[in-house]
Scaffold this active site. Structure first.
Site, PDB file in Angstrom:
ATOM      1  N   LYS A   1       0.803  -1.225   0.000  1.00 22.24           N
ATOM      2  CA  LYS A   1       0.000   0.000   0.000  1.00 22.24           C
ATOM      3  C   LYS A   1       0.835   1.274   0.000  1.00 22.24           C
ATOM      4  O   LYS A   1       0.412   2.303  -0.504  1.00 22.24           O
ATOM      5  CB  LYS A   1      -0.959  -0.007   1.193  1.00 22.24           C
TER       6      LYS A   1
ATOM      7  N   GLU B   1      -9.347   7.178   3.606  1.00 23.14           N
ATOM      8  CA  GLU B   1     -10.253   6.268   4.282  1.00 23.14           C
ATOM      9  C   GLU B   1      -9.436   5.054   4.689  1.00 23.14           C
ATOM     10  O   GLU B   1      -8.407   4.755   4.064  1.00 23.14           O
ATOM     11  CB  GLU B   1     -11.368   5.819   3.322  1.00 23.14           C
TER      12      GLU B   1
ATOM     13  N   SER C   1       1.557  -9.845  -0.897  1.00 21.41           N
ATOM     14  CA  SER C   1       1.231  -8.417  -0.767  1.00 21.41           C
ATOM     15  C   SER C   1       1.609  -7.813   0.575  1.00 21.41           C
ATOM     16  O   SER C   1       1.834  -6.608   0.669  1.00 21.41           O
ATOM     17  CB  SER C   1      -0.264  -8.211  -1.033  1.00 21.41           C
TER      18      SER C   1
HETATM   19  C1  LIG Z   1      -5.155  -3.938   1.719  1.00 24.77           C
HETATM   20  C2  LIG Z   1      -4.452  -5.200   1.429  1.00 24.77           C
HETATM   21  C3  LIG Z   1      -4.874  -6.061   0.392  1.00 24.77           C
HETATM   22  C4  LIG Z   1      -6.110  -5.825  -0.444  1.00 24.77           C
HETATM   23  O1  LIG Z   1      -6.096  -4.664  -1.209  1.00 24.77           O
HETATM   24  P1  LIG Z   1      -5.875  -4.688  -2.791  1.00 24.77           P
HETATM   25  O2  LIG Z   1      -6.212  -3.309  -3.211  1.00 24.77           O
HETATM   26  O3  LIG Z   1      -6.792  -5.710  -3.357  1.00 24.77           O
HETATM   27  O4  LIG Z   1      -4.453  -5.031  -3.015  1.00 24.77           O
HETATM   28  C5  LIG Z   1      -4.138  -7.205   0.149  1.00 24.77           C
HETATM   29  N1  LIG Z   1      -3.044  -7.509   0.885  1.00 24.77           N
HETATM   30  C6  LIG Z   1      -2.618  -6.724   1.898  1.00 24.77           C
HETATM   31  C7  LIG Z   1      -1.416  -7.132   2.669  1.00 24.77           C
HETATM   32  C8  LIG Z   1      -3.308  -5.544   2.204  1.00 24.77           C
HETATM   33  O5  LIG Z   1      -2.865  -4.774   3.211  1.00 24.77           O
END
Ligand SMILES: *Cc1c(COP(=O)(O)O)cnc(C)c1O
Length: 398
Positions: free
Chosen positions: A90, A112, A380
């Site tokens: 993010k 948000e 992610s």
């Molecule tokens: C917020 C988040 C997501 C989901 O958000 P996307 O916009 O779909 O990427 C996925 N993995 C992690 C670690 C997150 O913090």
């Protein structure tokens, strides 16, 4: 597929900008500032240096050999977004937008947040760049996500509790939009995923596309050409769009998006928009696939991972699905928890519960493929934020 979105912000039938008249001007200004910045060598250099020296990019592409051995089949590779500063992808977007806000002469950013991850990323970028920061968060989420509230406040952000509606993410977005309408001259709204009105889905994708650009170059450098498949979890869809975008033009690379299957297929038990019977509609300024009932009321959602727990999906994903370019599947809470443990035990990496959904699907896919093939998974984020939740769930079930 040609370069999307089109001039009106559409990805095929999806996207656009469904906002009150007062926001059309600011969205137009944002789009032209963004287009100017993305062509400007100075802006690109400043962002590139911050990504390298502050975020820690490029993140490694790591071969998960013990996981591969356990699963059997194709080789599994992890794109390590969990190693980014603040622990997830993010920050790539938050930093890009905060830098853009400063270029636009805005002294304040708002955001948000649901679980608090995007709020933390925005508060971080705001502290770094000397911007004032307000984060809207549902009162229910504030209660559930204490540590992230503490983090945001430590970095100087004001966290505003939203008491309306279900007191969660959906209501926080509405409140942030209201603030933006009122303070648009001084304020930039840092939206957290490939959602919202044009130009957000395009801009957030572009800021996250560094993930896929790096992954493709890293895979080539180790002499392996292109992977057979790339897997990512899909909440709003930003980490998935970030890694898919570089691969979309290579039709032989299979792209798989993983939605939250939650407790099961019943209404309110999951956040599977594509697999779970979502229908076209407009939410938070964009036309996309939304989980809703027969009267068009947005349905409640559930997932063990807060980041996947959202009723709509980014409009570009709806278009990729229409064209069959990305296939979407689901992993339920139980399988995600299993994958959480599997990665921890085989590789010494504790994944975010969101990312564990992608690990589960990648393992399933790899086991049906040959040992000469490769699957890249977008990891992610890291799982530190989820430890209490995992302990709570597993002690509860004993
Ligand atoms: C917020 C988040 C997501 C989901 O958000 P996307 O916009 O779909 O990427 C996925 N993995 C992690 C670690 C997150 O913090």
């Amino acid at each position: 597929m040609k370069k999307l979105p089109d001039r009106r912000g559409y990805f095929g039938d999806w996207g656009g900008a469904f906002v009150p008249e007062t926001l059309m001007g600011p969205l137009g200004e944002l789009e032209s500032s963004y287009r100017r910045a993305s062509r400007d060598r100075g802006f690109r250099t400043r962002l590139g240096l911050l990504l390298e020296r502050y975020v820690g990019r490029p993140t490694p592409l790591f071969e998960a050999r013990r996981l591969t051995a356990r699963v059997g089949g194709a080789r599994l590779w992890l794109k390590r977004e969990d190693l980014c500063h603040t622990g997830a992808h993010k920050i790539n977007n938050a930093l890009g937008q905060a830098l853009l806000a400063r270029e636009m002469g805005k002294a304040r950013v708002i955001a948000e947040t649901g679980a608090g991850q995007h709020g933390v990323a925005t508060a971080t970028a705001a502290a770094l760049l000397g911007l004032e920061c307000t984060v809207y968060m549902g009162a229910e989420d504030i209660r559930r996500q204490r540590p992230n509230v503490v983090r945001m406040r430590l970095m100087g952000a004001e966290v505003v509790a939203v008491e309306g509606g279900s007191r969660t993410l959906k209501d926080a977005i509405n409140e942030a939009l209201r603030d933006w309408v009122t303070n648009v001259r001084t304020t930039h709204y840092v939206l957290g995923s490939v959602l919202g009105p044009h130009p957000y889905p395009m801009m957030v994708r572009d800021f996250q596309a560094v993930i896929g650009r790096e992954a493709i170059a890293q895979f080539r450098r180790i002499g392996r050409g292109l992977p057979e498949a790339v897997v990512a979890c899909v909440g709003g869809g930003s980490n998935a769009a970030g890694i898919f975008t570089a691969f979309v033009r290579y039709p032989r690379v299979r792209l798989v998006g993983v939605e939250a299957g939650g407790r099961g297929p019943g209404p309110g038990d999951h956040a599977a928009r594509f697999a779970g019977g979502a229908a076209p509609g407009v939410l938070h300024g964009t036309r996309t696939m939304i989980l809703q009932d027969a009267d068009g009321q947005v349905e409640p959602t559930h997932s063990v991972s807060a980041g996947l727990d959202y009723p709509a999906v980014g409009p570009e994903h709806a278009n990729w699905r229409d064209h069959g370019r990305v296939s979407y599947t689901t992993v339920d809470d139980g399988a995600a928890l299993e994958a959480f443990h599997l990665l921890a035990e085989t590789e010494g990496i504790i994944p975010a519960l969101e990312s564990a959904h992608a690990i589960a699907e990648a393992a399933r896919l790899a086991s049906g493929m040959g040992p000469g093939e490769s699957v890249v998974v977008n990891l992610s984020g890291r799982g530190d934020k989820d430890l209490d939740e995992v302990v709570r769930l597993e002690e509860g079930s004993r």
